[in-house]
Scaffold this active site. Sequence first.
Site, mmCIF file in Angstrom:
data_model
loop_
_atom_site.group_PDB
_atom_site.id
_atom_site.type_symbol
_atom_site.label_atom_id
_atom_site.label_comp_id
_atom_site.label_asym_id
_atom_site.label_seq_id
_atom_site.Cartn_x
_atom_site.Cartn_y
_atom_site.Cartn_z
ATOM 1 N N ARG A 1 9.456 -6.350 14.499
ATOM 2 C CA ARG A 1 8.098 -6.129 13.979
ATOM 3 C C ARG A 1 7.643 -7.323 13.158
ATOM 4 N NH1 ARG A 1 5.446 -2.749 9.645
ATOM 5 N NH2 ARG A 1 3.242 -3.137 10.070
ATOM 6 N N SER B 1 -1.022 -5.332 11.081
ATOM 7 C CA SER B 1 -1.592 -4.354 10.158
ATOM 8 C C SER B 1 -3.093 -4.510 9.947
ATOM 9 C CB SER B 1 -0.867 -4.437 8.808
ATOM 10 O OG SER B 1 -1.412 -3.517 7.900
ATOM 11 N N HIS C 1 -27.697 -4.414 45.872
ATOM 12 C CA HIS C 1 -28.127 -5.747 45.428
ATOM 13 C C HIS C 1 -29.445 -5.652 44.649
ATOM 14 C CE1 HIS C 1 -25.121 -7.168 48.327
ATOM 15 N NE2 HIS C 1 -25.677 -6.312 49.168
ATOM 16 N N SER D 1 -42.762 0.452 20.110
ATOM 17 C CA SER D 1 -42.909 -0.951 19.723
ATOM 18 C C SER D 1 -43.856 -1.030 18.534
ATOM 19 C CB SER D 1 -43.470 -1.772 20.893
ATOM 20 O OG SER D 1 -43.879 -3.059 20.455
ATOM 21 N N ARG E 1 -6.091 -1.960 11.388
ATOM 22 C CA ARG E 1 -6.960 -1.191 10.490
ATOM 23 C C ARG E 1 -8.427 -1.256 10.932
ATOM 24 N NH1 ARG E 1 -4.655 -0.689 4.910
ATOM 25 N NH2 ARG E 1 -2.648 -1.757 4.914
ATOM 26 N N ASP F 1 0.802 -1.220 0.000
ATOM 27 C CA ASP F 1 0.000 0.000 0.000
ATOM 28 C C ASP F 1 0.838 1.273 0.000
ATOM 29 O OD1 ASP F 1 0.929 -0.510 2.556
ATOM 30 O OD2 ASP F 1 -0.945 0.046 3.571
#
Length: 539
Positions: free
Chosen positions: A383, A388, A213, A343, A392, A141
């Site tokens: 790396r 990647s 509660h 509804s 994204r 890219d």
Amino acid sequence: MSDSTTTTSESQKISTISDLTNVTQTNTTEQQQATRSARSSILLNGPSMKDQSSSSFIVSLDDRSKYRSPLVSRYASVEMSYNFSEMKKFSTWRRLWFWLAKCQKQLGLDITDEQLDEMERNLNNIDFDVAEAEERRRRHDVMAHVHTFARCCPKASPIIHLGATSAFVGDNADLIVMRDAFDILIVKLVRCINRLSQFAQEYACLPTLGYTHMQPAQLTTVGKRACIWIQDLLMDLKNFDRVKRQLKFRGVKGTTGTQASFLQLFNGDHSKVEDLDRMVTEMAGFAKAFIICGQTYTRKLDAEVVSVLAGFGGSIHKMCTDIRLLASLKEIEEPFEIEQIGSSAMPYKRNPMRCERCCSLARHLMTLINDPLGTHSVQWMERTLDDSANKRICIPEAFLTADIILFTLQNISEGLVVYPKVIDKHIRQELPFMATENIIMAMVSAGGNRQECHEKIRTLSQKAAERVKIDGLDNDLVERVKNDAYFAPIVNKLDVLLDAKTFIGRAPEQVYEFISREVEPTLKNFSSIIPHKPADLAV
């Protein structure tokens, strides 16, 4: 063209407008031109409330034949949608290349003003069709966009991406986008806290049943409960601001973070490499850059970013669940519009759809933390590329989801409806039981025996409870006390003993102290962004 990327919301908006309105692609259809015109108008004039969802953008029939993420097509704001758009991403890549070349020239490399001018003129002139074709061809890219940029900058072509690696544009652009995304969220979170603070002060003294509660407990106030929500949101605001301010730029580091390629460009001059890193960092609007990184900045940073967003999701889920439970008791309701339908089958229903939406999205937001944690854990050595595709999806979704929640929350906080009479009715069902200790103390003060009085109250309380639980009738403990001759000495004091406001402790004082000592000082730092039009949902 400014040399630095601004960080304030207003400047960001101006930058966004400039990015959109200066686009001059060569192969543009009429529909694309109309879409950009509509978007530019929204950004220049401020989005109408119905435009807050990016679904208001022009959508072609072809687009509707494909899956579109509801985060963008249905819910997200114009500004956050743009922040994670291809236009923002790739124009930022080009700015990074321009800043790099500009700084390299200033430090003595053979780069001309003509080359820089050519790059600057084409920062937004992105032919996405060419870029997509290049990526299909090259399976890369960044190099696809290097070649696409070079096509419209033939003179600058030899110096684009000089000495850099893919992470120079990829990582640095991601950091800019995340910083700008935090700016967008912070503005909206401040507004929500401000609206809720007004609500808390308005109802600081209104008694209501407290629940532990999910069972009735001692009384609190409607405003005090709201402060519990606000306190969580204040923590989220401080976390957002802290993480944004601590974001470091990846900077100019080279293939494995050693800056070897730049050291070679400057013939071994370490000081020039250091200056280059600092200058590009400053142009991007960051105070600091990572000193140490591999090919990428540490993915632990992404985990920290998503962690504070996920934590915000927890705050929202708790608050909106509370409102949903209170709505089921008919004590508090979120806004409900005149023509809104609760509804399709039951016309009388007033479903808390806004809070339900917030809870639904908050659950998604909370789960996203697993992605960056997993990604960070498998970044082998300097790396691996398996970060990647995940990144994204995860990072944009986290910010988009938080953005949607905040806009919906603002709409809720601006229109919360309180029903004091319903709240009072519920108090009267439980307060007699809570008041028994006060009744005993009053009888002792009138000369009664504590143990004898306790037994009398216990017996009457059990009968009243049986009436409520078995017969489904109202609590009549007070009437039983009034009708029992034993309690004649204090009958005329019962109204005072049963005044709900005497059971709320220091709740009002706590509200006012919390607002004045913690909320207001924090909001003062953001006073310029609090005024805003009401938040009306698009869907």
